[in-house]
Design a protein around this motif. Structure first.
Motif, PDB file in Angstrom:
ATOM      1  N   ARG A  23       0.839  -1.206   0.000  1.00 47.00           N
ATOM      2  CA  ARG A  23       0.000   0.000   0.000  1.00 47.00           C
ATOM      3  C   ARG A  23       0.869   1.249   0.000  1.00 47.00           C
ATOM      4  O   ARG A  23       1.755   1.403   0.830  1.00 47.00           O
ATOM      5  N   ARG A  25       1.403   5.080   0.803  1.00 41.26           N
ATOM      6  CA  ARG A  25       0.868   5.968   1.842  1.00 41.26           C
ATOM      7  C   ARG A  25       0.446   7.335   1.300  1.00 41.26           C
ATOM      8  O   ARG A  25      -0.296   8.041   1.972  1.00 41.26           O
ATOM      9  N   ASP A  28      -3.038   9.044   2.032  1.00 37.71           N
ATOM     10  CA  ASP A  28      -3.100   8.005   3.056  1.00 37.71           C
ATOM     11  C   ASP A  28      -4.515   7.616   3.482  1.00 37.71           C
ATOM     12  O   ASP A  28      -4.807   6.425   3.621  1.00 37.71           O
ATOM     13  N   THR A  31      -5.941   5.462   0.705  1.00 39.24           N
ATOM     14  CA  THR A  31      -5.301   4.155   0.556  1.00 39.24           C
ATOM     15  C   THR A  31      -5.519   3.274   1.786  1.00 39.24           C
ATOM     16  O   THR A  31      -5.561   2.054   1.669  1.00 39.24           O
ATOM     17  N   LYS A  32      -5.699   3.895   2.941  1.00 34.20           N
ATOM     18  CA  LYS A  32      -6.034   3.126   4.140  1.00 34.20           C
ATOM     19  C   LYS A  32      -7.426   2.501   3.989  1.00 34.20           C
ATOM     20  O   LYS A  32      -7.651   1.356   4.396  1.00 34.20           O
ATOM     21  N   THR A  56       3.975  -1.094   3.574  1.00 39.08           N
ATOM     22  CA  THR A  56       3.637   0.219   3.025  1.00 39.08           C
ATOM     23  C   THR A  56       4.880   0.858   2.439  1.00 39.08           C
ATOM     24  O   THR A  56       6.011   0.583   2.855  1.00 39.08           O
TER      25      THR A  56
END
Length: 155
Positions: A23, A25, A28, A31-32, A56
């Motif tokens: 993933r 960041r 963020d 993407t979280k 990450t």
């Protein structure tokens, strides 16, 4: 292979699979959300929590290198997932990052003969990213599981 009754792809059983996720960041919060949706769907498909490895990286351009390290490392993965979000700006940088990260993800999958679900969003604005984040995270999990099972069958 299709389920004759429903025309749906078979192979969405994640039991026994090991999945790696990379993933970015950058962006963020978005993407979280991709990550959380992906992991929740992997778990719903039967992938054990300790069979999911998450790393990450700073941004989308770094995703392929981390995927390569996972694919080439000592740990076995049945499939990998690329998560990120690239939002168009006012410069050519958007095209560069989108094209190069996408090409890198594809190359790693082909070079290492490992399925990679590419859920690096490429969007015009943040609103588009939010609309896509959760569904694309879930889609990436399903693609990873289906392709891992398909390659297991074909190889």
């Amino acid at each position: 292979m299709l389920d004759a009754d429903q025309g749906q792809p078979l192979g969405l059983d994640g039991k026994g699979l090991t999945i790696g996720i990379v993933r970015a960041r950058f962006n963020d919060a978005i993407t979280k959300t991709l990550e959380q949706a992906c992991i929740a769907e992997l778990r719903a498909l039967g992938v054990e929590e300790d069979s999911i490895r998450l790393v990450t990286v700073p941004g989308a351009l770094e995703v392929p290198l981390a995927l390569k390290a996972l694919a080439a490392g000592d740990e076995h993965f049945d499939a990998l997932v690329a998560l990120g979000c690239i939002i168009r700006g006012e410069t050519y940088h958007f095209e560069l990052v989108a094209n190069e990260s996408g090409a890198g993800v594809t190359r790693i999958g082909l070079d290492h003969q490992i399925p990679i679900a590419n859920a690096i969003l490429t969007v015009e604005n943040e609103d588009q990213a939010w609309v896509r984040a959760e569904p694309k995270g879930r889609d990436a999990a399903r693609v990873a599981v289906e392709m891992a099972n398909l390659l297991d069958e074909l190889l």
